[in-house]
Design a protein around this motif. Structure first.
Motif, mmCIF file in Angstrom:
data_model
loop_
_atom_site.group_PDB
_atom_site.id
_atom_site.type_symbol
_atom_site.label_atom_id
_atom_site.label_comp_id
_atom_site.label_asym_id
_atom_site.label_seq_id
_atom_site.Cartn_x
_atom_site.Cartn_y
_atom_site.Cartn_z
ATOM 1 N N THR A 402 0.986 -1.585 0.258
ATOM 2 C CA THR A 402 -0.024 -0.447 0.175
ATOM 3 C C THR A 402 0.519 1.135 -0.025
ATOM 4 O O THR A 402 2.247 1.390 -0.078
ATOM 5 C CB THR A 402 -1.450 0.261 1.175
ATOM 6 N N GLU A 403 -0.029 2.674 0.436
ATOM 7 C CA GLU A 403 1.297 3.703 0.360
ATOM 8 C C GLU A 403 2.165 3.889 1.558
ATOM 9 O O GLU A 403 0.922 3.250 3.077
ATOM 10 C CB GLU A 403 -0.021 4.562 -0.229
ATOM 11 N N ASP A 404 3.016 5.226 1.887
ATOM 12 C CA ASP A 404 3.317 5.610 2.596
ATOM 13 C C ASP A 404 4.206 6.080 2.511
ATOM 14 O O ASP A 404 5.316 6.520 2.252
ATOM 15 C CB ASP A 404 4.180 3.782 3.302
ATOM 16 N N ASN A 405 3.905 7.818 2.668
ATOM 17 C CA ASN A 405 4.117 9.056 3.070
ATOM 18 C C ASN A 405 4.689 8.581 1.311
ATOM 19 O O ASN A 405 6.062 8.654 1.451
ATOM 20 C CB ASN A 405 5.737 9.217 3.725
ATOM 21 N N SER A 406 4.571 9.061 0.141
ATOM 22 C CA SER A 406 4.525 8.938 -1.361
ATOM 23 C C SER A 406 5.616 10.087 -1.378
ATOM 24 O O SER A 406 6.255 9.836 -2.643
ATOM 25 C CB SER A 406 3.550 8.649 -2.018
ATOM 26 N N ARG A 407 5.541 11.189 -0.871
ATOM 27 C CA ARG A 407 5.824 12.251 -1.329
ATOM 28 C C ARG A 407 5.166 12.683 -2.456
ATOM 29 O O ARG A 407 4.486 12.626 -3.079
ATOM 30 C CB ARG A 407 7.659 12.582 -0.972
ATOM 31 N N TYR A 408 6.343 13.481 -3.266
ATOM 32 C CA TYR A 408 6.280 13.664 -4.801
ATOM 33 C C TYR A 408 6.197 12.848 -5.977
ATOM 34 O O TYR A 408 6.678 13.145 -6.656
ATOM 35 C CB TYR A 408 7.420 14.579 -5.058
ATOM 36 N N GLU A 409 6.652 11.888 -5.372
ATOM 37 C CA GLU A 409 5.778 10.576 -6.415
ATOM 38 C C GLU A 409 4.227 9.472 -6.343
ATOM 39 O O GLU A 409 3.832 10.393 -5.250
ATOM 40 C CB GLU A 409 7.223 9.119 -5.980
ATOM 41 N N ASP A 410 4.371 9.178 -7.403
ATOM 42 C CA ASP A 410 3.557 8.099 -8.046
ATOM 43 C C ASP A 410 3.380 7.061 -6.773
ATOM 44 O O ASP A 410 4.430 6.409 -7.362
ATOM 45 C CB ASP A 410 2.855 7.936 -9.348
ATOM 46 N N VAL A 411 1.910 6.813 -6.029
ATOM 47 C CA VAL A 411 1.884 5.427 -5.229
ATOM 48 C C VAL A 411 2.316 4.878 -6.173
ATOM 49 O O VAL A 411 3.089 2.832 -5.732
ATOM 50 C CB VAL A 411 1.643 5.524 -4.356
ATOM 51 N N MET A 412 1.774 4.442 -6.998
ATOM 52 C CA MET A 412 2.107 3.227 -8.410
ATOM 53 C C MET A 412 3.548 2.818 -8.452
ATOM 54 O O MET A 412 4.024 1.740 -8.723
ATOM 55 C CB MET A 412 0.967 2.696 -9.285
ATOM 56 N N ASP A 413 4.514 3.569 -8.844
ATOM 57 C CA ASP A 413 5.594 3.654 -9.246
ATOM 58 C C ASP A 413 6.898 2.513 -8.001
ATOM 59 O O ASP A 413 6.713 2.200 -8.162
ATOM 60 C CB ASP A 413 5.900 5.005 -9.153
ATOM 61 N N ILE A 414 6.196 3.887 -6.807
ATOM 62 C CA ILE A 414 6.771 2.969 -5.409
ATOM 63 C C ILE A 414 6.530 1.428 -5.560
ATOM 64 O O ILE A 414 6.870 0.463 -5.269
ATOM 65 C CB ILE A 414 6.238 3.730 -4.619
ATOM 66 N N ILE A 415 4.884 1.244 -5.799
ATOM 67 C CA ILE A 415 4.761 -0.332 -5.198
ATOM 68 C C ILE A 415 4.923 -1.037 -6.912
ATOM 69 O O ILE A 415 5.229 -2.391 -6.339
ATOM 70 C CB ILE A 415 2.655 -0.373 -5.592
ATOM 71 N N GLY A 416 5.313 -0.603 -7.565
ATOM 72 C CA GLY A 416 6.111 -1.481 -8.348
ATOM 73 C C GLY A 416 7.114 -1.818 -8.016
ATOM 74 O O GLY A 416 7.702 -3.507 -8.320
ATOM 75 N N ASP A 417 8.042 -0.461 -7.737
ATOM 76 C CA ASP A 417 9.145 -1.619 -7.364
ATOM 77 C C ASP A 417 9.469 -2.184 -6.364
ATOM 78 O O ASP A 417 10.406 -3.510 -5.747
ATOM 79 C CB ASP A 417 9.818 -0.035 -6.847
ATOM 80 N N ILE A 418 8.472 -2.515 -4.965
ATOM 81 C CA ILE A 418 8.159 -3.438 -3.859
ATOM 82 C C ILE A 418 7.738 -4.683 -4.966
ATOM 83 O O ILE A 418 8.481 -5.198 -4.284
ATOM 84 C CB ILE A 418 7.733 -2.372 -3.509
#
Length: 488
Positions: A402-418
């Motif tokens: 899920t999300e956690d302080n995504s700041r200026y990034e798209d949360v889906m990009d972060i999730i894709g890395d995870i």
């Protein structure tokens, strides 16, 4: 307060002006200058307060404290060898030496400071000894928490906090004393009633923290040249070095080894739905049976640390047992009450190392399923995301990403890395970008005997998205979902 009184405990030279002047406040941040204050010129890794003297005087500073020769007119100038030490001593005077009106406990060590501090508070308050905490979670008096930017705040904030504790009826102050605080003299001049050492491991080396392990150890050891009684972990191999040059009236020890004055034995994990902890028995200077409401065998050491100092306060064994059996550390494997036969925890784990430690600890309790909800912060290393995904995939029965302080990034990009890290494992996972909905999924699909850990937020009470911080406390979210009571 007169400047001469403020400087009463400091060593200094008056270069110009008069000490017989009223001072409105003690200021070390040039952005906070007020008329009639004394400006203390601190030197940091990336700043030098001496550069702001002219600005301070223009804005109304009545005096400046320096450690270098300066050329400034129309203001009192006091020179001292170390302005950090001077700030600590002046702050103590300004707030009426509050540390002398409290029983003070300073805790240093790589791990366990926060948990030990909360355990001490829990036990002492069972004995009606009102206790304040200064540490990682913030400044805590009763149920009121004031956030701080450092584990151990700057000396001015430190003495202001203790003054507040005295004014609100506290009898004891427990302080997490970090190696940085000792290095930068934030707690300078405080003669602690008790100094505690938990353990030491390789951490905080490099950058602006510590140049070497030797410096790290030396800074930790400074606590034992400014406390009356030292209480240390007898089992840690660094302990002899930590106390080598101590000036304590006496040194006391705790641990599992035969030489420890307070010893633990027969430790084992205990669990029930909504309660996971550890049991042990103590012998030596205190003989009793203990249940600790925080998971992990390493918490036996934290409990011993708390017991070793609390026994000096005349508390009963019942106070100790009840305090440790009910202690909660906000955001540190914190159990939240739920309506079901499963266990729900909130933890601050937000990198691979901390996540691995928590999940391996929880697996020891042999849950029906270990479910880990987590995200990753924006604007941080992608490697952290890969590693967190891989660790959760290996150790969890189900990962809820899920999300956690995504700041200026798209949360889906972060999730894709995870997901790239998760792909290296056979671990099952589900993606639910909205954190509230992810928590709802975990609660609504919980089975008897599950342990669910909400990782990453811990004590935080906000979400940071697109540069905007909005209030977000997982305890409140859980309460709304289940419609029942949760921990205060």
């Amino acid at each position: 307060m007169k400047l001469e009184k403020l400087l009463e405990s400091a060593e200094y030279e008056l270069l110009q002006g008069s000490l017989d002047i009223e001072i409105s406040d003690v200021i070390y941040d040039s952005r906070k200058i007020v008329k009639g204050c004394v400006f203390v010129c601190m030197i940091g890794a990336n700043f030098d307060g001496h550069s702001f003297i002219e600005k301070a005087v223009e804005q109304g500073a009545a005096a400046v404290v320096v450690s270098r020769d300066v050329n400034i007119e129309g203001v009192t100038v006091v020179k001292t060898e170390d302005t950090r030490k001077a700030l600590a001593l002046m702050s103590a005077e300004y707030f009426g030496r509050p540390a002398e009106k409290l029983k003070t406990i300073g805790i240093t060590g790589t791990k366990g400071k926060t948990t030990s501090a909360f355990m001490i508070k829990a036990v002492l308050e069972k004995a009606d000894i009102k206790t304040g905490i200064i540490g990682t979670i913030g400044i805590i008096i009763g149920n009121e928490i004031t956030k701080t930017s450092n584990t151990t705040p700057e000396s001015y904030e430190l003495h202001r906090a203790m003054r507040n504790m005295v004014d609100k009826g506290c009898k004891c102050a427990v302080m997490e004393v970090s190696s940085q605080a000792l290095k930068l003299y934030r707690a300078y001049g405080i003669n602690f009633d008790y100094g505690m050492f938990t353990n030491l491991s390789h951490d905080h080396i490099g950058g602006v923290e510590h140049a070497s392990m030797e410096e790290y150890i030396e800074c930790k050891s400074r606590l034992f040249s400014q406390c009356k009684v030292g209480i240390v972990n007898a089992d840690d191999k660094v302990t002899p070095i930590i106390i080598e040059n101590n000036t304590c009236e006496k040194i006391e020890t705790f641990g599992f080894g035969e030489n420890a004055e307070l010893r633990a034995k027969n430790e084992h994990l205990i669990s029930d739905f909504g309660y996971i902890g550890v049991h042990f028995e103590s012998e030596g200077v205190l003989n009793m049976s203990v249940d600790v409401d925080i998971p992990g065998k390493f918490n036996v050491y934290n409990a011993l640390c708390a017991m070793a100092v609390c026994r000096h306060f005349g508390v009963s064994k019942e106070n100790i047992y009840d305090g440790l059996n009910e202690v909660k550390v906000k955001g540190r494997v914190e159990t939240v009450k739920v309506n079901g036969n499963y266990t729900l925890l909130i933890d601050y784990a937000h990198n691979a190392v901390s996540m691995e430690n928590v999940l391996e600890t929880l697996k020891e309790y042999k849950p029906n399923r270990l479910i880990t909800l987590f995200g990753a912060g924006g604007g941080r290393s992608k490697d952290r995301r890969y590693e967190m995904g891989e660790i959760s995939g290996k150790l969890s029965d189900l990962s809820v990403v899920t999300e956690d302080n995504s700041r200026y990034e798209d949360v889906m990009d972060i999730i894709g890395d995870i997901e790239k890290g998760l792909a290296k494992t056979d671990g099952k996972y589900i993606v639910i970008p909205d954190r509230t909905e992810a928590i709802r999924y975990c609660i609504e699909n919980a089975k008897d005997g599950d342990i669910i850990v909400l990782a990453g937020k811990g004590h935080e009470d906000y979400q940071d998205k697109m540069g905007v911080k909005t209030h977000y406390d997982e305890r409140e979210v859980i309460k709304e979902i289940i419609g029942g009571a949760v921990n205060d």
